[in-house]
Design a protein around this motif. Structure first.
Motif, PDB file in Angstrom:
ATOM      1  N   ALA A 142       0.836  -1.190   0.000  1.00  0.00           N
ATOM      2  CA  ALA A 142       0.000   0.000   0.000  1.00  0.00           C
ATOM      3  C   ALA A 142       0.874   1.244   0.000  1.00  0.00           C
ATOM      4  N   GLY A 143       0.382   2.280  -0.680  1.00  0.00           N
ATOM      5  CA  GLY A 143       1.123   3.526  -0.739  1.00  0.00           C
ATOM      6  C   GLY A 143       1.365   4.063   0.663  1.00  0.00           C
ATOM      7  N   LYS A 144       2.455   4.749   0.819  1.00  0.00           N
ATOM      8  CA  LYS A 144       2.780   5.281   2.130  1.00  0.00           C
ATOM      9  C   LYS A 144       1.714   6.297   2.534  1.00  0.00           C
ATOM     10  N   PRO A 145       1.161   6.170   3.740  1.00  0.00           N
ATOM     11  CA  PRO A 145       0.124   7.136   4.122  1.00  0.00           C
ATOM     12  C   PRO A 145       0.716   8.542   4.229  1.00  0.00           C
ATOM     13  N   VAL A 146      -0.044   9.507   3.786  1.00  0.00           N
ATOM     14  CA  VAL A 146       0.378  10.904   3.862  1.00  0.00           C
ATOM     15  C   VAL A 146      -0.558  11.608   4.841  1.00  0.00           C
ATOM     16  N   GLU A 147       0.015  12.470   5.690  1.00  0.00           N
ATOM     17  CA  GLU A 147      -0.840  13.149   6.654  1.00  0.00           C
ATOM     18  C   GLU A 147      -1.585  14.302   5.976  1.00  0.00           C
ATOM     19  N   GLY A 177      -1.331  -2.531  -8.117  1.00  0.00           N
ATOM     20  CA  GLY A 177      -1.475  -2.741  -9.555  1.00  0.00           C
ATOM     21  C   GLY A 177      -2.911  -2.636 -10.018  1.00  0.00           C
ATOM     22  N   LEU A 178      -3.861  -2.834  -9.103  1.00  0.00           N
ATOM     23  CA  LEU A 178      -5.266  -2.686  -9.501  1.00  0.00           C
ATOM     24  C   LEU A 178      -5.870  -1.485  -8.784  1.00  0.00           C
ATOM     25  N   GLY A 179      -6.375  -1.751  -7.569  1.00  0.00           N
ATOM     26  CA  GLY A 179      -6.991  -0.668  -6.808  1.00  0.00           C
ATOM     27  C   GLY A 179      -6.010   0.444  -6.486  1.00  0.00           C
ATOM     28  N   SER A 180      -4.749   0.079  -6.376  1.00  0.00           N
ATOM     29  CA  SER A 180      -3.760   1.105  -6.001  1.00  0.00           C
ATOM     30  C   SER A 180      -3.647   2.164  -7.085  1.00  0.00           C
TER      31      SER A 180
END
Lengths: 320, 216, 354
Positions: free
Chosen positions: C213-218, C296-299
């Motif tokens: 998962a992409g790194k969460p951003v605040e 690759g899909l939802g991301s």
């Protein structure tokens, strides 16, 4: 007689047919149709020469010249009387030119005219016997064979800056030119698209004089409008570009390649409009109108068979 | 011997399966994008045709009428699969070009047609010569169509550049419509030549008659 | 009866002989075919895409399931037998049919080494140009953190967008998937800030197997600034418990509102920052803050191509996937989470704001 020819068996009994098609217009000679159709295109010719100068003239001259010379040569070879003075070849050449961009290389224009006359017309027996509109055959051949050379669109009065056509912009999802740009012809497309207004007027004259059955253009345009509205597109915008007007009146309306019965013509027109919508919207193909006309031309014998006139009180042979 | 020779020549020209009889039309339309693939497809079909014709002719007395079609199909399919496997093992490059069309030789009606019309009634030697003639006729037809389509569609012949850089490829020739156009124009030309020759022969015969009539 | 029996026996015999012959041929040819295919794959495919490798050996086993569409995974070894790269065969869906390609990647630098098209059935003269070096060389030394999107960082082939997209997308997606399958940490595509030096060594396990998962951003002013670069100042407020930034330009005029929104995605909650114009009731931009969607899909909801379509979109639109929003193929739920979440919160905030 006309119906008999289209029942399938006729193809092997050509010698039995006394009147050559177009069958239903017995009172109007081929010459008259050709002359008026040609005359209705003349303002467009002048307008295009004004817009594109010698480039437009070059394409038209080569296309007409190629068509006429091919017609003469093929008829000579076939041992027939050369009837090039009837003007049908001139008209085919001119309409083919209207479907091309002014940038198309000369040899491709000539090749398109040769293909239109040979494969589109003479191979089926010449004037009046061709199942497909010759100009459409030539245009589709060129479009499939030389996409790189054909799709170099330029705006009028330009010095060769190639731009994208309105339908290419549409397919790519980019900002679209408005009605004014389309009507004034400041976009890039094939030549017929710059003369939409003239073609519409010319087409209406042909309809009023009865040379083009009103059912065909009505079917084409009506169905196209309904289709585009149904899929959430702007119908008016789609009528103004991509040769829809040219196609509805001059390509689909060609009396030789339309069904013989009124109902047949209406269904034919609706079919062209539907194919146009499907090919343009789902296929995102800018040349949809040509494929639509070509495809529906192929169905004409079938429409003639299914929707032939039944005389009242007549009893089919062998039944009842 | 004369008959055998005639079998071969007949398949090549007078009864050419592709251009005169118009049977087995799928490969001539589908695999002729280049001269090479046309040639290879033709040779593969020839091999299947000769093998199956031989076997069918050999066993024609043993196969009962009622089940001859399924039996022929099984025999043909066996040879096709064998050739497919051999091609894959020995000449993979060729096998790759033909792809799905090699298994489809099974349903080429030319092969079943010759089995039914010729091999099942004729002695083995003639079945072989007929298969050879038909096969080679099929081969040259496919190669010829392939040559035209490759030449116009890519400017090459058997992969070698023929036209220079200035040549603009006719893309339509490499697409399905190109196959139909080429095929139609070739048949047209052949019929045209055939008709002209027939007319000449007729004329000559008529003149002959006149001469004979006068003499009488 | 006897007659029927004769028919059955004849057909049975024909079939049996045929079967026997085929069996013999098959046994004889198959080993040759297989051996050739393997050596061909290495010779023609893997050597081309991983030229530094001295030898290749198949890799078996990884974390989770082998990524779909990836048929063979080999490791490229140097003379001392150490792994210097991964070469694999992947299949993408082209315009006419499947496109098979060999792809070489280096896990240490997180780059694609090379791409080679092995087989395809694209239209000659158009889609078929994907085999040409002009196209495939673009992938050389390409970082996996690039988006691999045609028209952006990949030059597509004229009149063959679908074929070009198939190759570009397959290379990017499968390279990332294969590396994470083999246990490498993989940089997410289109990271807004330059990715940290990818130092992941051999065998470093990823925290969540397969997931990346992409790194969460605040949600902070920086994010708001990114969405509304024209604003000079942001004032933090809260409307109905929704954290917002009011954007103000140099003259003190209010130019927009950035709010935090969320939706329920396929793999969990998706949070995003949404910039709106409260006057025109339009969305100005969206940025995904965190999500846990399938890589690759939802991301791909993070991709600009997807998010850009919301720019300037009126809140009176329906925001329905397939209607006025183009969803991501095979990721409708994720796409919907973004579209619906953004529209709902934005409408709510604007109503309060007025």
């Amino acid at each position: 007689m006309a119906v008999a020819r289209n029942r399938g068996e006729g193809i092997y009994q050509l010698t039995l047919i006394t009147s050559p098609p177009p069958h239903i217009h017995a009172a109007i000679s081929v010459d008259r149709i050709v002359h008026l159709t040609g005359a209705s295109l003349l303002p467009g010719v002048i307008w295009l020469i004004y817009l594109f100068g010698w480039q437009a003239l070059r394409v038209m001259v080569l296309s007409i010249g190629g068509a006429v010379l091919t017609e003469m040569a093929v008829m000579k070879l076939r041992g027939k009387e050369v009837t090039v003075q009837d003007g049908t070849a001139v008209l085919t050449g001119l309409i083919l030119a209207f479907t091309l961009a002014p940038t198309v290389p000369s040899w491709i224009v000539v090749l398109g005219a040769v293909i239109a006359i040979t494969i589109g017309k003479q191979i089926f027996g010449g004037t009046g016997s061709n199942p497909f509109n010759p100009a459409v055959v030539g245009r589709v051949f060129l479009g499939v064979a030389f996409p790189d050379q054909l799709n170099n669109w330029i705006p009028p009065h330009s010095v060769g800056t190639v731009i994208q056509s309105p339908l290419e912009l549409w397919a790519a999802g980019e900002a679209l030119p408005g009605y004014r740009e389309l009507l004034a012809g400041s976009t890039g497309s094939f030549m017929g698209d710059f003369a939409v207004v003239v073609l519409l007027l010319g087409g209406l004259i042909l309809v009023l004089r009865g040379y083009v059955d009103w059912r065909v253009p009505l079917g084409v345009l009506g169905t196209a409008v309904l289709f585009m509205a149904a899929v959430g597109q702007d119908p008016a915008w789609h009528l103004l570009t991509g040769g829809v007007i040219l196609g509805a009146f001059y390509l689909a309306g060609d009396p030789v390649t339309t069904p013989v019965t009124p109902w047949g013509r209406l269904v034919f027109g609706i079919g062209v409009g539907l194919c146009l919508g499907i090919i343009r919207y789902y296929g995102q193909n800018p040349d949809a109108i040509f494929f639509a006309v070509l495809f529906m031309n192929g169905l004409v014998p079938l429409l003639n068979r299914l929707l032939r006139i039944r005389r009242k009180g007549a009893v089919a042979c062998g039944k009842r | 011997m004369q008959k055998h020779l005639d079998d071969v020549v007949r398949g090549l020209f007078r009864e050419n399966p592709t251009f005169r009889m118009l049977i087995g039309m799928c490969p001539p339309l589908a695999v002729t994008t280049s001269a090479e693939s046309g040639l290879i497809m033709g040779l593969a079909t020839t091999a299947v045709l000769i093998c199956s014709s031989t076997i069918i002719s050999l066993f024609k007395k043993l196969i009962p009428q009622q089940v001859r079609i399924p039996a022929y199909i099984v025999i043909i399919a066996t040879f096709v699969t064998m050739i497919d496997l051999v091609l894959a093992a020995l000449v993979p490059a060729v096998h790759k070009i033909l792809g799905i069309f090699v298994p489809l030789i099974v349903v080429n009606c030319l092969i079943l047609g010759r089995a039914e019309a010729f091999a099942s009634r004729m002695p083995v030697s003639r079945a072989i010569t007929d298969g050879l003639g038909m096969g080679l006729g099929f081969t040259w037809a496919l190669t010829f169509i392939g040559c035209i389509r490759e030449l116009l569609g890519a400017g090459t012949l058997f992969g070698a550049t023929v036209f220079g850089d200035g040549f603009v490829a006719w893309r339509i020739m490499q697409l399905p419509p190109g196959a139909f156009l080429t095929m139609g124009l070739i048949v047209f030309t052949l019929n045209l030549v055939g008709n002209l020759r027939a007319r000449q022969l007729q004329k000559a015969a008529r003149n002959q008659m006149k001469v004979v009539g006068k003499e009488a | 009866m006897r007659e029927a029996l004769k028919l059955v026996i004849t057909l049975g015999l024909v079939a049996a002989i045929s079967g026997g012959m085929l069996g013999l041929f098959y046994n004889y040819t198959m080993p040759i075919v297989e051996a050739r295919q393997m050596s061909e794959m290495i010779e023609k495919g893997f050597k081309g895409v991983l030229p530094d490798a001295h030898s290749f050996s198949p890799v078996t086993g990884g974390q989770g399931e082998q990524p779909e569409g990836v048929t063979e995974i080999y490791e490229g070894l140097d003379e001392r037998g150490e792994r210097i790269g991964i070469a694999f065969e992947a299949i993408g869906q082209g315009f006419e049919g499947p496109i098979t390609m060999a792809i070489g990647v280096r896990p240490d630098t997180q780059t694609v080494v090379g791409v080679k098209i092995l087989s395809h059935t694209e239209t000659p003269g158009m889609g078929a140009k994907i085999e040409e070096e002009d196209f495939t060389l673009q992938f050389q030394e390409k970082s996996l953190s690039d988006p691999f999107v045609v028209g952006k960082d990949i030059d597509g082939i004229t009149a063959a967008t679908i074929s070009s997209k198939a190759v570009a997308g397959t290379v990017g997606d499968k390279a990332r998937q294969v590396l994470s399958y083999l246990g490498y940490e993989v940089a997410a595509p289109i990271s807004p800030e330059p990715t940290e030096e990818a130092t992941a060594g051999e065998g470093t396990p990823v925290e969540e197997s397969g997931e990346q998962a992409g790194k969460p951003v605040e949600f902070n002013e920086e994010v708001a600034q990114e969405l509304l670069p024209g604003a000079a100042e942001f004032i933090e407020t809260a409307l109905d418990g929704i954290k917002c930034f009011e954007a103000i330009d140099e003259d003190g005029q209010q130019v927009g509102l950035v709010l935090e929104a969320g939706g329920e995605g396929f793999g969990g909650p998706v949070t995003m920052a949404v910039a709106v114009d409260p006057e025109a009731e339009k969305i100005l931009g969206i940025k995904i803050l965190s999500h846990n969607e399938t890589p690759g899909l939802g991301s791909r909801i993070e991709e600009e191509e997807f998010l850009r379509q919301f720019e300037g979109k009126s809140l009176s639109d329906s925001f329905a996937i397939g209607e006025d929003v183009d969803g991501i193929t095979a990721a409708t739920i994720s796409s919907e989470a973004v579209a619906k979440g953004a529209a709902e919160k934005a409408r709510q905030v604007i109503r309060l704001y007025k």
